[in-house]
Design an enzyme around this catalytic site. Sequence first.
Site, PDB file in Angstrom:
ATOM      1  CB  THR A 214      -0.981   0.023   1.199  1.00  0.00           C
ATOM      2  OG1 THR A 214      -1.676   1.271   1.209  1.00  0.00           O
ATOM      3  CG2 THR A 214      -0.256  -0.151   2.515  1.00  0.00           C
ATOM      4  NE  ARG A 215       0.874   5.159  -5.314  1.00  0.00           N
ATOM      5  CZ  ARG A 215       0.315   4.503  -6.344  1.00  0.00           C
ATOM      6  NH1 ARG A 215       0.462   3.198  -6.444  1.00  0.00           N
ATOM      7  NH2 ARG A 215      -0.375   5.157  -7.238  1.00  0.00           N
TER       8      ARG A 215
ATOM      9  CG  HIS B  72      -9.884   5.307   3.671  1.00  0.00           C
ATOM     10  ND1 HIS B  72      -9.849   6.059   4.820  1.00  0.00           N
ATOM     11  CD2 HIS B  72      -9.202   6.024   2.728  1.00  0.00           C
ATOM     12  CE1 HIS B  72      -9.199   7.197   4.584  1.00  0.00           C
ATOM     13  NE2 HIS B  72      -8.790   7.193   3.333  1.00  0.00           N
TER      14      HIS B  72
ATOM     15  CG  HIS C 194      -7.402  -0.618   0.142  1.00  0.00           C
ATOM     16  ND1 HIS C 194      -6.776   0.553  -0.209  1.00  0.00           N
ATOM     17  CD2 HIS C 194      -7.808  -1.191  -1.015  1.00  0.00           C
ATOM     18  CE1 HIS C 194      -6.793   0.676  -1.542  1.00  0.00           C
ATOM     19  NE2 HIS C 194      -7.427  -0.367  -2.040  1.00  0.00           N
TER      20      HIS C 194
ATOM     21  NE  ARG D 104     -11.719  -1.778 -10.282  1.00  0.00           N
ATOM     22  CZ  ARG D 104     -12.866  -1.472 -10.881  1.00  0.00           C
ATOM     23  NH1 ARG D 104     -13.704  -2.428 -11.225  1.00  0.00           N
ATOM     24  NH2 ARG D 104     -13.172  -0.237 -11.131  1.00  0.00           N
TER      25      ARG D 104
ATOM     26  CB  ALA E 248       2.108  -0.518  -9.104  1.00  0.00           C
TER      27      ALA E 248
END
Length: 378
Positions: free
Chosen positions: A189-190, A194, A197, A283, A286
Site C-alpha cells: 500500500t501507498r 480505509h 482496503h 484494480r 501500482a
Amino acid sequence: MSAVATDHLIKPHGGELVDRTGAAPEDLADLKVVQLTSRELSDLDMLASGALSPLEGFMGQADYESVLESMRLSNGLPWSLPVCLAVDGPPQGDRVALADESGTPVALLEVEGVYDYDKEREAELAYRTTDQEHPGVARLYEQKAMYLAGKVTVFERATPQFPELARDPAATRAIFAERGWRRVVGFQTRNPIHRAHEYLTKVALETVDGLLIHPLVGDTKGDDVPAATRVACYDVLVRNYYPADRVLVSAFPAAMRYAGPREAIWHAICRKNYGCSHFIVGRDHAGVGSYYGTYDAQLIFDEFEPHELDIEPMFFEHSFWCRVCGSMASAKTCPHDAEDHVFLSGTKVREMLGNGELPPVEFSRPEVAEVLIEAYKS
Ligand SMILES: [Zn+2]
C-alpha cells in the site's frame, strides 16, 4: 534473533535469500565514487537485504535485455523490472564505491560491465508508455546515459525512516516462523487504509495464517499522502481493528516506479522474499493516471505458469459498504445498485478531511480519519 526454523515458509525467489552486506574494503579511500539517486539507493538497500533475491547487484546487459523483452532474467527466472545503476560513462578501475546523496560511500561495486541503453525502449517495454508525463518514465528520462553492472557489497545500510517498522526479509521470515504462520498474505500500500482496503486484507486473511501490511516507504510522487502520516494511520487502524497475533506492519523500502502491471509482478516477487505465500492485487495496482487498464495488473500474472512465481496472487475488485447488504461487498458479491453503496471520490474525501469533517464510518474508521484531519491541519 532467535533461531526458529523457517523451512516451512515459501522459498525466496531463486531458492536462497541473498545477503549482500559486508565489510568496507581497506582501499575504500582510493576508489572512484559513483553517487546514487534516491531510487538507486532504495534498490541498493533491497539488494543488501535480499529483498531483491536472487539479484546480487545492478543488472548486466543480458539480464536487462531479457527482463525487458521477456520478463525473465537471462537464466529464465521471472523478473519484471530493470534494477539498474545509471552512470555518465565507463568507470575507472574494476571496483567503485557507491555513495549516498550526501556523497558518503556506503557500498562497493565490482564492475562487470557498462552498457548503453535506449530510454524510450525501456519506457515502452517496462512502463508501456513513452509519455514523459508518467512519473516513472520522467525519472527514467532524467537518468544518466549508461548502465553500470556488478555485484554490490553494502557496508553502510540506509538509515530507516521508520526504525520500528524496518525489517529485512530474514526478520519478517523469523517473525512468521515464531508465530507459526505458514501461509502469509502480503498487502502493498501507498495510501491510508480505509474500509475498502481493510476489507480486502481481512477477506484475504480469512484464508491464510497471517497478514503482512507492507507499506511502501521509499519515494512516491509529491501528491501521495506522506509516509509518516500513513504510518500513523496504519498504527491506529491495526491497534483498533485487527487481532495483534495475526497481523504484522512492516516497511517496504522500495521506491514507487508506477509501472502498473510489471510493478505488480515485481512487488509480488519481493514479498515472496519477505516470506509471503500470497499477495493481494487490486484494480490498477501500482498504476498512475490512466496509463493502464483496470485489470492489466491482474491479467499479467497469466503470462507466467502458476508454479513459476510460486507466490499466489489474490485478485480483488473495488469494495464498498452496501446499505442493503448491510456489509462491505464488491461487484462480485453484491447485486444492488450504485445508489445503495457508500462511495466517496478521492477528491471528496480530501475535501471533507481538509474541512475537518469525518467521512461516514462506512467509508473510513474515525480513528484513521482523525489522523488525516490532524495532518491536513499542519
Ligand atoms: Zn448490496
